[in-house]
Write a protein that holds these residues in place. Structure first.
Motif, PDB file in Angstrom:
ATOM      1  N   GLY A  51       0.811  -1.210   0.000  1.00 27.23           N
ATOM      2  CA  GLY A  51       0.000   0.000   0.000  1.00 27.23           C
ATOM      3  C   GLY A  51       0.842   1.256   0.000  1.00 27.23           C
ATOM      4  N   LEU A  52       1.919   1.259   0.797  1.00 27.05           N
ATOM      5  CA  LEU A  52       2.803   2.421   0.861  1.00 27.05           C
ATOM      6  C   LEU A  52       3.467   2.663  -0.488  1.00 27.05           C
ATOM      7  N   GLY A  53       3.971   1.592  -1.104  1.00 29.94           N
ATOM      8  CA  GLY A  53       4.645   1.741  -2.388  1.00 29.94           C
ATOM      9  C   GLY A  53       3.704   2.198  -3.483  1.00 29.94           C
ATOM     10  N   ALA A  54       2.491   1.627  -3.505  1.00 27.10           N
ATOM     11  CA  ALA A  54       1.525   1.998  -4.538  1.00 27.10           C
ATOM     12  C   ALA A  54       1.069   3.446  -4.365  1.00 27.10           C
ATOM     13  N   ALA A  55       0.808   3.856  -3.118  1.00 19.39           N
ATOM     14  CA  ALA A  55       0.312   5.206  -2.853  1.00 19.39           C
ATOM     15  C   ALA A  55       1.346   6.269  -3.193  1.00 19.39           C
ATOM     16  N   THR A  56       2.622   5.953  -3.024  1.00 18.16           N
ATOM     17  CA  THR A  56       3.684   6.936  -3.280  1.00 18.16           C
ATOM     18  C   THR A  56       4.286   6.800  -4.669  1.00 18.16           C
ATOM     19  N   GLY A  57       3.848   5.789  -5.413  1.00 12.76           N
ATOM     20  CA  GLY A  57       4.393   5.600  -6.750  1.00 12.76           C
ATOM     21  C   GLY A  57       5.783   5.001  -6.760  1.00 12.76           C
ATOM     22  N   VAL A  58       6.203   4.416  -5.644  1.00  7.10           N
ATOM     23  CA  VAL A  58       7.517   3.770  -5.574  1.00  7.10           C
ATOM     24  C   VAL A  58       7.273   2.274  -5.384  1.00  7.10           C
ATOM     25  N   GLU A  59       7.208   1.578  -6.485  1.00  4.44           N
ATOM     26  CA  GLU A  59       6.832   0.166  -6.428  1.00  4.44           C
ATOM     27  C   GLU A  59       7.943  -0.716  -5.885  1.00  4.44           C
ATOM     28  N   PRO A  60       7.566  -1.799  -5.212  1.00  9.36           N
ATOM     29  CA  PRO A  60       8.565  -2.781  -4.796  1.00  9.36           C
ATOM     30  C   PRO A  60       9.085  -3.548  -6.005  1.00  9.36           C
TER      31      PRO A  60
ATOM     32  N   ARG B 275      -5.290  -3.919 -10.466  1.00  7.07           N
ATOM     33  CA  ARG B 275      -6.410  -2.952 -10.446  1.00  7.07           C
ATOM     34  C   ARG B 275      -5.985  -1.556 -10.003  1.00  7.07           C
ATOM     35  N   ALA B 276      -4.722  -1.378  -9.646  1.00  3.39           N
ATOM     36  CA  ALA B 276      -4.275  -0.090  -9.100  1.00  3.39           C
ATOM     37  C   ALA B 276      -3.982   0.899 -10.230  1.00  3.39           C
ATOM     38  N   PRO B 277      -4.812   1.928 -10.408  1.00  6.95           N
ATOM     39  CA  PRO B 277      -4.632   2.832 -11.556  1.00  6.95           C
ATOM     40  C   PRO B 277      -3.377   3.686 -11.468  1.00  6.95           C
TER      41      PRO B 277
ATOM     42  N   ASP C 197       2.622  -1.428 -17.590  1.00  6.77           N
ATOM     43  CA  ASP C 197       3.537  -2.563 -17.644  1.00  6.77           C
ATOM     44  C   ASP C 197       3.465  -3.379 -16.362  1.00  6.77           C
ATOM     45  N   SER C 198       3.456  -2.703 -15.223  1.00  8.61           N
ATOM     46  CA  SER C 198       3.376  -3.393 -13.935  1.00  8.61           C
ATOM     47  C   SER C 198       2.039  -4.096 -13.777  1.00  8.61           C
ATOM     48  N   ARG C 199       0.963  -3.433 -14.164  1.00 11.69           N
ATOM     49  CA  ARG C 199      -0.360  -4.035 -14.030  1.00 11.69           C
ATOM     50  C   ARG C 199      -0.498  -5.270 -14.915  1.00 11.69           C
TER      51      ARG C 199
END
Length: 301
Positions: A17-26, A44-46, A51-53
């Motif tokens: 959640g932290l990575g998705a919300a800040t745009g810094v993906e794991p 489902r995360a817009p 590419d990640s999705r």
């Protein structure tokens, strides 16, 4: 704030959640540790890249989070996205061919490429979902009889049972396509015969003839064969559908009372496991029988 993943060894929902919300993906190595549900969230995360999705879309579709329409929309976006990687763009282009090529054979060829791109069971199933409406556009033809099972499976993966039923006169008795339609077609004029089930069993190379046992469990649960046929084929398979457990008694009792919610909950309990090898034909029999019973009681009500 700087988010660094290099020293992280354990991945959890909060970190996703932290990575998705800040745009810094794991990194992918951490995604690989996560449960399948995280891949559903990822797809489902817009705010994440296409590419990640797309990397998560196969698992998301296979576990029921992504529909055919959602998959097609994502692939269409990838086709037009300049930042999507070449491999993902190639998949999107192949899907486009499966839907738009001029001939049924060329569209089917594109579908084959998508179906065969991985040996993983989840990816193979998600590819069927991805091509479901493309498969529905293929007109039934005896010349495509060898492809019928894959086409029917693709249509049924998205609930297109009416489109799949058009192939009923094409499939051979006892074939995989025939078995899919026997179970999936809402109505059937004639009951399933012992000879037809025996033909399927004769071609069944699964361990312990598990596929034949599942077919019989579904046919019996849906009431699509007479009791003598069920008993005879069950004896051939050494399968006892009359055995009772605490769970079978509970779901039968709920079905008799017309408690559709309880039946659905018990069905979910009876289907625990990561693949069909963990599923019991006995459980499938009672699930289909009970679901049919509560649906019928609701119709009468």
């Amino acid at each position: 704030m700087t988010i660094l993943w290099d020293d992280i060894e354990y991945f959890n929902n909060w970190r996703f959640g932290l990575g998705a919300a800040t745009g810094v993906e794991p990194p992918d190595r951490l995604y690989a540790q996560a449960g399948r549900h995280v891949q559903g969230w990822r797809a489902r995360a817009p705010m994440l890249s296409i590419d990640s999705r797309m990397k998560a879309a196969d698992i998301a579709a296979a576990i029921g989070v992504f529909s055919n329409q959602a998959m097609v929309d994502l692939y269409a976006a990838a086709y037009d996205d300049p930042e999507t990687g070449d491999d993902r763009k190639a998949l999107a282009s192949t899907l486009r061919q499966a839907y738009t090529n001029d001939t049924a054979q060329s569209r089917l060829g594109a579908m084959r490429d998508l179906w065969g791109r991985s040996n993983g069971s989840l990816t193979r199933y998600s590819a069927k979902i991805l091509t479901a409406r493309a498969a529905a556009k293929i007109p039934p033809s005896a010349a495509l009889g060898d492809e019928s099972a894959d086409l029917i499976a693709s249509m049924l993966s998205a609930g297109l049972d009416r489109s799949a039923a058009r192939w009923a006169d094409i499939v051979d008795q006892g074939s995989d396509g025939w078995a899919l339609l026997v179970v999936a077609t809402p109505t059937r004029a004639a009951p399933v015969t012992y000879d037809a089930l025996d033909d399927f069993g004769g071609n069944d190379e699964s361990d312990g003839q598990l596929r034949s046992k599942f077919l019989l469990a579904a046919v019996a649960g849906l009431g699509k064969a007479d009791q003598q046929t069920i008993d005879e084929f069950a004896a051939d398979l050494d399968l006892n559908l009359g055995r009772t457990t605490k769970w079978t008694r509970a779901i039968q009792s709920a079905a008799r009372r017309g408690q559709s919610g309880t039946v659905a909950l018990l069905a979910a309990v009876g289907m625990q496991g990561r693949d069909w090898n963990a599923m019991s034909p006995l459980h499938l029999f009672h699930i289909t029988q009970s679901l049919k019973q509560v649906a019928w009681s609701q119709k009468r009500g």
